[in-house]
Design a protein around this motif. Structure first.
Motif, PDB file in Angstrom:
ATOM      1  N   ILE A 100       5.426   6.053   9.762  1.00  0.00           N
ATOM      2  CA  ILE A 100       4.972   6.262   8.381  1.00  0.00           C
ATOM      3  C   ILE A 100       5.074   7.745   8.037  1.00  0.00           C
ATOM      4  CG2 ILE A 100       2.993   6.178   6.816  1.00  0.00           C
ATOM      5  CD1 ILE A 100       2.093   3.635   8.348  1.00  0.00           C
ATOM      6  N   ALA A 101       4.653   8.606   8.954  1.00  0.00           N
ATOM      7  CA  ALA A 101       4.741  10.049   8.729  1.00  0.00           C
ATOM      8  C   ALA A 101       6.195  10.479   8.545  1.00  0.00           C
ATOM      9  CB  ALA A 101       4.089  10.809   9.883  1.00  0.00           C
ATOM     10  N   ASP A 102       7.117   9.901   9.325  1.00  0.00           N
ATOM     11  CA  ASP A 102       8.544  10.198   9.149  1.00  0.00           C
ATOM     12  C   ASP A 102       8.984   9.851   7.735  1.00  0.00           C
ATOM     13  OD1 ASP A 102       8.912  11.115  11.727  1.00  0.00           O
ATOM     14  OD2 ASP A 102       9.794   9.234  12.465  1.00  0.00           O
ATOM     15  N   MET A 103       8.586   8.669   7.273  1.00  0.00           N
ATOM     16  CA  MET A 103       8.968   8.205   5.953  1.00  0.00           C
ATOM     17  C   MET A 103       8.395   9.115   4.862  1.00  0.00           C
ATOM     18  SD  MET A 103       7.687   6.331   3.079  1.00  0.00           S
ATOM     19  CE  MET A 103       6.129   5.962   3.779  1.00  0.00           C
ATOM     20  N   LEU A 104       7.164   9.603   5.059  1.00  0.00           N
ATOM     21  CA  LEU A 104       6.531  10.489   4.083  1.00  0.00           C
ATOM     22  C   LEU A 104       7.038  11.929   4.192  1.00  0.00           C
ATOM     23  CD1 LEU A 104       2.796   9.346   4.380  1.00  0.00           C
ATOM     24  CD2 LEU A 104       4.408   8.792   2.545  1.00  0.00           C
ATOM     25  N   GLY A 105       7.739  12.248   5.279  1.00  0.00           N
ATOM     26  CA  GLY A 105       8.239  13.601   5.483  1.00  0.00           C
ATOM     27  C   GLY A 105       7.191  14.558   6.005  1.00  0.00           C
ATOM     28  N   CYS A 106       6.232  14.036   6.758  1.00  0.00           N
ATOM     29  CA  CYS A 106       5.157  14.916   7.250  1.00  0.00           C
ATOM     30  C   CYS A 106       4.879  14.711   8.740  1.00  0.00           C
ATOM     31  CB  CYS A 106       3.892  14.704   6.432  1.00  0.00           C
ATOM     32  SG  CYS A 106       3.253  13.025   6.503  1.00  0.00           S
ATOM     33  N   THR A 107       5.915  14.417   9.500  1.00  0.00           N
ATOM     34  CA  THR A 107       5.751  14.164  10.935  1.00  0.00           C
ATOM     35  C   THR A 107       5.122  15.354  11.648  1.00  0.00           C
ATOM     36  OG1 THR A 107       7.666  12.718  10.889  1.00  0.00           O
ATOM     37  CG2 THR A 107       6.956  13.506  13.043  1.00  0.00           C
ATOM     38  N   GLU A 108       5.619  16.559  11.357  1.00  0.00           N
ATOM     39  CA  GLU A 108       5.101  17.752  12.032  1.00  0.00           C
ATOM     40  C   GLU A 108       3.626  17.968  11.729  1.00  0.00           C
ATOM     41  OE1 GLU A 108       7.531  21.175  11.251  1.00  0.00           O
ATOM     42  OE2 GLU A 108       9.354  20.116  11.818  1.00  0.00           O
ATOM     43  N   VAL A 109       3.235  17.688  10.494  1.00  0.00           N
ATOM     44  CA  VAL A 109       1.841  17.896  10.103  1.00  0.00           C
ATOM     45  C   VAL A 109       0.937  16.904  10.822  1.00  0.00           C
ATOM     46  CG1 VAL A 109       0.294  18.127   8.121  1.00  0.00           C
ATOM     47  CG2 VAL A 109       2.730  18.516   7.821  1.00  0.00           C
ATOM     48  N   LEU A 110       1.371  15.635  10.914  1.00  0.00           N
ATOM     49  CA  LEU A 110       0.569  14.636  11.615  1.00  0.00           C
ATOM     50  C   LEU A 110       0.509  14.930  13.110  1.00  0.00           C
ATOM     51  CD1 LEU A 110      -1.093  12.016  11.490  1.00  0.00           C
ATOM     52  CD2 LEU A 110       1.036  10.769  11.889  1.00  0.00           C
ATOM     53  N   GLU A 111       1.647  15.281  13.690  1.00  0.00           N
ATOM     54  CA  GLU A 111       1.681  15.575  15.128  1.00  0.00           C
ATOM     55  C   GLU A 111       0.799  16.755  15.494  1.00  0.00           C
ATOM     56  OE1 GLU A 111       2.857  13.667  17.585  1.00  0.00           O
ATOM     57  OE2 GLU A 111       3.389  12.251  15.997  1.00  0.00           O
ATOM     58  N   ALA A 112       0.606  17.667  14.574  1.00  0.00           N
ATOM     59  CA  ALA A 112      -0.252  18.825  14.835  1.00  0.00           C
ATOM     60  C   ALA A 112      -1.703  18.429  15.050  1.00  0.00           C
ATOM     61  CB  ALA A 112      -0.148  19.832  13.692  1.00  0.00           C
ATOM     62  N   VAL A 113      -2.131  17.299  14.475  1.00  0.00           N
ATOM     63  CA  VAL A 113      -3.520  16.865  14.646  1.00  0.00           C
ATOM     64  C   VAL A 113      -3.668  15.820  15.730  1.00  0.00           C
ATOM     65  CG1 VAL A 113      -4.185  17.464  12.300  1.00  0.00           C
ATOM     66  CG2 VAL A 113      -3.437  15.136  12.797  1.00  0.00           C
ATOM     67  N   ARG A 114      -2.568  15.339  16.288  1.00  0.00           N
ATOM     68  CA  ARG A 114      -2.650  14.365  17.378  1.00  0.00           C
ATOM     69  C   ARG A 114      -3.093  15.073  18.587  1.00  0.00           C
ATOM     70  NH1 ARG A 114       0.647   8.931  17.591  1.00  0.00           N
ATOM     71  NH2 ARG A 114       0.744   8.547  15.398  1.00  0.00           N
ATOM     72  N   ILE A 119       0.802  -1.224   0.000  1.00  0.00           N
ATOM     73  CA  ILE A 119       0.000   0.000   0.000  1.00  0.00           C
ATOM     74  C   ILE A 119       0.837   1.277   0.000  1.00  0.00           C
ATOM     75  CG2 ILE A 119      -0.304   0.110   2.513  1.00  0.00           C
ATOM     76  CD1 ILE A 119      -3.276   0.845   1.950  1.00  0.00           C
ATOM     77  N   LEU A 120       2.037   1.214   0.583  1.00  0.00           N
ATOM     78  CA  LEU A 120       2.898   2.399   0.658  1.00  0.00           C
ATOM     79  C   LEU A 120       4.185   2.245  -0.142  1.00  0.00           C
ATOM     80  CD1 LEU A 120       2.476   3.112   4.485  1.00  0.00           C
ATOM     81  CD2 LEU A 120       1.295   4.237   2.589  1.00  0.00           C
ATOM     82  N   ALA A 121       4.299   1.184  -0.930  1.00  0.00           N
ATOM     83  CA  ALA A 121       5.545   0.888  -1.652  1.00  0.00           C
ATOM     84  C   ALA A 121       5.958   2.021  -2.583  1.00  0.00           C
ATOM     85  CB  ALA A 121       5.418  -0.415  -2.422  1.00  0.00           C
ATOM     86  N   ASP A 122       5.017   2.582  -3.340  1.00  0.00           N
ATOM     87  CA  ASP A 122       5.376   3.654  -4.266  1.00  0.00           C
ATOM     88  C   ASP A 122       5.690   4.965  -3.550  1.00  0.00           C
ATOM     89  OD1 ASP A 122       2.613   3.899  -3.618  1.00  0.00           O
ATOM     90  OD2 ASP A 122       2.327   5.194  -5.362  1.00  0.00           O
ATOM     91  N   LEU A 123       5.396   5.017  -2.252  1.00  0.00           N
ATOM     92  CA  LEU A 123       5.713   6.204  -1.451  1.00  0.00           C
ATOM     93  C   LEU A 123       7.013   6.027  -0.673  1.00  0.00           C
ATOM     94  CD1 LEU A 123       2.128   6.954  -0.098  1.00  0.00           C
ATOM     95  CD2 LEU A 123       3.307   8.042  -2.029  1.00  0.00           C
ATOM     96  N   GLY A 124       7.641   4.853  -0.825  1.00  0.00           N
ATOM     97  CA  GLY A 124       8.955   4.639  -0.216  1.00  0.00           C
ATOM     98  C   GLY A 124       9.012   3.655   0.938  1.00  0.00           C
TER      99      GLY A 124
END
Length: 175
Positions: free
Chosen positions: A161-175, A139-144
């Motif tokens: 997963i967020a680290d791998m996608l480069g969006c940790t800060e964005v995800l943590e903002a909604v946690r 499911i995430l293979a093409d995203l790395g």
């Protein structure tokens, strides 16, 4: 306790938002939720986890059918949203909710002894959910993230997963 978030890919990177699952009753509802958050039919990931017991990813790419991955199907089956996703992956249908479904073709109720003393078969004929991953491991293979990396995720899988996608800060903002 559930945590659910949407990650939508845009031209400017990933945008995250928390999401309310109160109206989600089917996989189609998950897909509709993702499509509503989509920008230009780009990829949207719906993350859901339950207290480090299991996590799931529902991926929607435009109008394509949603793809689903569960980290531990047996654990997920013990919760409402996890069971919904696991049942979809296993091809199980929801039982009918009407009174007609309580009566067998011979007129006896499920579990009621028949004439010869036998008990009507009420067991679910489908196999139990596996105590491990279920669904689209690519499911995430093409995203790395490879299948092996996905299967090896730790307790903070969504964070990894967020680290791998480069969006940790964005995800943590909604946690």
């Amino acid at each position: 306790m559930y945590f659910a978030a949407l990650l939508a890919r845009t031209e400017d990177g990933w945008q995250a938002s928390d999401t309310d699952l109160d109206n989600v009753e089917t996989l189609s509802d998950f897909a509709d939720l993702a499509r509503d958050a989509s920008v230009d039919d780009d990829t949207v990931l719906v993350f859901i986890e339950q207290e480090d017991a299991w996590f799931g990813v529902v991926r929607v790419d435009g109008e394509e059918d949603p793809r689903v991955y569960l980290s531990n199907a047996a654990a997920a089956r013990r919760s409402s949203y996890g069971a919904l996703l696991a049942d979809e992956l296993l091809g199980r249908e929801e039982p009918e909710g009407d009174l007609d479904s309580l009566v067998d073709l011979d007129g006896t109720e499920d579990g009621e002894p028949e004439e010869d003393g036998a008990v009507a078969d009420t067991a679910d004929a489908s196999p139990p959910a596996p105590a491990g991953p279920l669904g689209d491991a690519q499911i995430l293979a093409d995203l790395g993230m490879s299948e092996r990396e996905l299967a090896a995720l730790s307790e903070d899988a969504l964070g990894e997963i967020a680290d791998m996608l480069g969006c940790t800060e964005v995800l943590e903002a909604v946690r």
